[in-house]
Scaffold this motif. Structure first.
Motif, short mmCIF file in Angstrom:
data_model
loop_
_atom_site.label_atom_id
_atom_site.label_comp_id
_atom_site.label_asym_id
_atom_site.label_seq_id
_atom_site.Cartn_x
_atom_site.Cartn_y
_atom_site.Cartn_z
N VAL A 153 12.65 -82.74 -13.41
CA VAL A 153 13.27 -81.61 -12.71
C VAL A 153 12.98 -81.72 -11.22
CG1 VAL A 153 13.21 -79.10 -12.41
CG2 VAL A 153 13.25 -80.07 -14.70
N HIS A 154 11.76 -82.07 -10.87
CA HIS A 154 11.40 -82.17 -9.45
C HIS A 154 12.21 -83.26 -8.74
CE1 HIS A 154 9.10 -81.98 -5.78
NE2 HIS A 154 8.90 -83.29 -5.85
N PRO A 192 19.70 -75.01 -11.18
CA PRO A 192 18.27 -74.67 -11.14
C PRO A 192 17.94 -73.35 -11.83
CG PRO A 192 19.00 -75.36 -8.97
CD PRO A 192 20.22 -75.23 -9.83
N ALA A 221 12.19 -76.07 -10.46
CA ALA A 221 13.58 -75.60 -10.42
C ALA A 221 13.77 -74.56 -9.32
CB ALA A 221 14.00 -75.04 -11.78
N ARG A 234 14.17 -76.35 -6.19
CA ARG A 234 15.51 -76.90 -6.07
C ARG A 234 16.51 -75.80 -5.68
NH1 ARG A 234 15.22 -81.22 -5.73
NH2 ARG A 234 16.82 -82.68 -6.09
N LEU A 235 16.30 -74.61 -6.21
CA LEU A 235 17.16 -73.47 -5.85
C LEU A 235 16.99 -73.14 -4.38
CD1 LEU A 235 19.09 -71.24 -6.85
CD2 LEU A 235 17.06 -69.86 -7.29
N ILE A 285 17.79 -74.16 -15.52
CA ILE A 285 16.57 -74.92 -15.81
C ILE A 285 15.35 -74.00 -15.73
CG2 ILE A 285 15.07 -76.75 -14.96
CD1 ILE A 285 17.63 -78.22 -14.07
N ALA A 286 15.29 -73.15 -14.73
CA ALA A 286 14.15 -72.22 -14.60
C ALA A 286 14.11 -71.27 -15.80
CB ALA A 286 14.25 -71.43 -13.30
N ASN A 338 15.03 -84.46 -9.67
CA ASN A 338 16.46 -84.31 -9.97
C ASN A 338 16.99 -85.50 -10.79
OD1 ASN A 338 18.72 -82.67 -9.91
ND2 ASN A 338 19.57 -83.64 -8.09
N ASP A 387 25.00 -76.30 -7.59
CA ASP A 387 23.64 -76.53 -7.09
C ASP A 387 22.77 -75.28 -7.19
OD1 ASP A 387 24.25 -79.15 -6.53
OD2 ASP A 387 24.62 -78.80 -4.39
#
Length: 182
Positions: free
Chosen positions: A76-77, A104, A155, A158-159, A107-108, A79, A100
């Motif tokens: 996840v980190h 995240p 996640a 990433r968000l 996933i979160a 990607n 995008d």
């Protein structure tokens, strides 16, 4: 003339998350090496010594859970998790940005559910001993709970990056003159 994006200096939070991801990957790799050692010992004791230890199966399952959960969090980190990257690259920028943001969040959400329920199952079986090893029966849920929590953290990062403004493009330096150029 081509344009290239200038590298954005990483924030202290991003550097800390990168360091954390490196530690998570090291833990997953160590668990995989441990898995090979434990299974090698199991094979040796079964077929050479004809006396299999009982602890190898529960330890193998624990090491497998560690490698899987930490590997998923690190994916996840970086990607590198499952995705439709070719489709993403051929969509309009507004749709890409929406994806995008949504990915995240999904996933979160999944990481939070995994972390919570694995924690519930871990606590539920702490007083039951595993067959063959002096470990709690539910110990395999510990890496799942930690991996799910790490998935949430990575996640959300990433968000945050999806909402961060893109780095301004800077023009590339002109090519150096060659012999014979005027």
């Amino acid at each position: 003339m081509t344009e290239t994006a200038s590298p954005v200096p990483a924030s202290p939070v991003q550097r800390a998350l990168d360091r954390l991801a490196g530690i998570v990957i090291a833990i997953a790799a160590t668990a995989l090496v441990g898995l090979v050692v434990v299974q090698g010992w199991q094979v040796f004791t079964r077929y050479v010594l004809n006396d299999s230890p009982s602890w190898t199966e529960p330890v193998t399952l624990l090491l497998l859970a560690i490698a899987m959960a930490m590997g998923a969090a690190a994916g996840v980190h970086t990607n590198r998790h499952f995705g439709f990257f070719l489709l993403h690259d051929h969509l309009r920028p507004a749709v890409r940005r929406a994806i995008d943001v949504v990915v995240p969040l999904v996933i979160a959400g999944i990481g939070a559910v995994v972390s919570y329920w694995a924690g519930v199952l871990l606590l539920d079986g702490l007083d039951i001993r595993a067959a063959g090893a002096n470990l709690p029966q539910s110990i395999n849920y510990l890496p799942l709970s930690l991996g799910g929590a790490l998935m949430v953290v990575f996640a959300l990062n990433r968000l945050f990056l999806a909402f961060a403004p893109a780095a301004p493009a800077t023009p590339a330096a002109p090519p150096a003159p060659q012999d014979g150029d005027l």
